[in-house]
Design a protein around this motif. Sequence first.
Motif, PDB file in Angstrom:
ATOM      1  N   THR A 268     101.386  -4.255  30.148  1.00 45.00           N
ATOM      2  CA  THR A 268     101.166  -3.603  28.961  1.00 45.00           C
ATOM      3  C   THR A 268     100.310  -3.966  27.598  1.00 45.00           C
ATOM      4  N   GLU A 269     101.038  -4.572  27.123  1.00 46.16           N
ATOM      5  CA  GLU A 269     100.948  -5.473  26.279  1.00 46.16           C
ATOM      6  C   GLU A 269      99.888  -6.963  26.669  1.00 46.16           C
ATOM      7  N   LYS A 270      99.752  -7.525  28.062  1.00 46.26           N
ATOM      8  CA  LYS A 270      99.149  -8.167  28.486  1.00 46.26           C
ATOM      9  C   LYS A 270      97.560  -7.489  28.169  1.00 46.26           C
ATOM     10  N   PHE A 271      97.700  -6.552  28.641  1.00 44.44           N
ATOM     11  CA  PHE A 271      96.268  -5.402  29.567  1.00 44.44           C
ATOM     12  C   PHE A 271      96.202  -3.790  28.701  1.00 44.44           C
ATOM     13  N   PRO A 272      96.395  -4.403  27.430  1.00 45.74           N
ATOM     14  CA  PRO A 272      96.469  -2.649  26.356  1.00 45.74           C
ATOM     15  C   PRO A 272      95.295  -1.862  26.945  1.00 45.74           C
ATOM     16  N   ASN A 273      94.019  -2.533  27.528  1.00 43.61           N
ATOM     17  CA  ASN A 273      92.486  -1.166  27.552  1.00 43.61           C
ATOM     18  C   ASN A 273      92.409  -1.045  28.714  1.00 43.61           C
TER      19      ASN A 273
ATOM     20  N   ASP B 267     104.475  13.269  34.558  1.00 42.56           N
ATOM     21  CA  ASP B 267     103.771  12.045  34.253  1.00 42.56           C
ATOM     22  C   ASP B 267     103.445  10.885  34.791  1.00 42.56           C
ATOM     23  N   LEU B 268     102.458  11.042  35.731  1.00 43.54           N
ATOM     24  CA  LEU B 268     101.904  10.085  36.635  1.00 43.54           C
ATOM     25  C   LEU B 268     101.024   8.726  36.169  1.00 43.54           C
ATOM     26  N   ASN B 269     101.109   7.449  36.122  1.00 45.62           N
ATOM     27  CA  ASN B 269     100.651   6.458  35.665  1.00 45.62           C
ATOM     28  C   ASN B 269     100.164   5.844  37.619  1.00 45.62           C
ATOM     29  N   LEU B 270      99.358   5.222  37.488  1.00 44.49           N
ATOM     30  CA  LEU B 270      98.805   4.358  39.346  1.00 44.49           C
ATOM     31  C   LEU B 270      99.740   3.137  39.623  1.00 44.49           C
ATOM     32  N   PHE B 271      99.391   2.605  38.738  1.00 40.80           N
ATOM     33  CA  PHE B 271     100.111   1.336  38.038  1.00 40.80           C
ATOM     34  C   PHE B 271     101.614   1.020  38.773  1.00 40.80           C
ATOM     35  N   ARG B 272     102.484   2.073  37.415  1.00 45.21           N
ATOM     36  CA  ARG B 272     103.721   3.116  38.365  1.00 45.21           C
ATOM     37  C   ARG B 272     103.960   3.291  39.718  1.00 45.21           C
TER      38      ARG B 272
END
Length: 408
Positions: free
Chosen positions: A290-295, A314-319
Amino acid sequence: MDYSCSYYNCCDWIRCAFSRVERDTIRLDRSPDPVTGTRNQSYTDAVRVILGEKQALLCGFLQFWNFYGTGVAYVVTTATCMSAIQKSNCYHKEGHEASCKYEGNIYMFWFGVIQIVMSQIPDFHSMMWVSIVAAIMSFCYSSIGFGLGIAKVIDNGKVDGSIYGVTAVNAPVKLWLTFQAIGDVAFAYPYSLVFLEIQDTLKSPPSENKIMKKASVIAIVVTTFFYLGCGCFGYAAFGENTPGNLLTGFGFYEPYWLIDFANACIILHLIGGYQLYSQPVYAYAERWLTEKFPNNVLVTKICVLKLPLLPDFDLNLFRLCFRTTYVVSTTAVAMVFPYFNEILGLLGALNLWPLAIYFPVEMYILQRKVQTWSKKWVVLQIFSSVLMVLSAMALMGSVAGLIDAKMS
């Protein structure tokens, strides 16, 4: 605070010293001042602030290696317990001489499926109910193992085994088994890995370090009581035939329903325990990206799923992808190395000196400004050196045992 304690043999001394340093990690949750300093959210953060970036990188590598290894061990242990329930029912129906064998890989697979679902728990702060269930289950199966050991000794009318321990074919094998046993003992106290991560979930006031200090003392006392009880009475009950796991090695056959219940408790405990040791890995990977690729949409975008009869999720694809891959990899490794005692010994050896002794001692010395070559400094360095040697011996014994188990 006085951390002195009485001991009557080498094992007691090791346990006492280990517990002392474990409790000293409580003072490392804030820095530079242990009470008013900035709060460290993880073990690695504390090492970074007190010892520097290079030490933090080494600590993080070792810590995450142990997290991963513990996940593998939990997959193996869960499959062993599931097989034990099947065997227990088979022996009850067919007799104790029946050939009751069950493939463990299928149970590892289903445990992995469960963990893929469980891994979507967002973070430590959302795991309170999982931790409570795991703690209750741990108390249940430990009590059952302890009680069955006492009952078996009473039923035998004698104490089996001897002060020399289990015999081996020759002295080198005996030595390797002894070294491996040191690693198994060390694995009984692995919570330094997640101590600060758990403490970070507490709110103050009252001071979180005081709460964790009390909880740590209670946990060490209760854990030591049950582990020593199960180990000592198990050996007294079975002597040379003592299984590596009292509840899955079938020293006990009856009452079969109690054996089934105890193994079910272990399984529920391990389901929660797997998440406890995996969440720090998830949190680090997700925070770093998240810090490396905030966008990056893949990393940051959260979709809200509305499920029938359940709260919104809450679903996050990377997670979803990362955590699923992590669980699949630990399950795959467990299928290749399904060896209970050897894996526990290896993990205990890897955790004992660097993570539970070296880093806490060095941070304690710097934070408390202990003078070089002072009496306290010398004692701490001797203590660290002795545990380093024991940890190295345990590592050699566990690696030798793992190779021997794989080859045979």
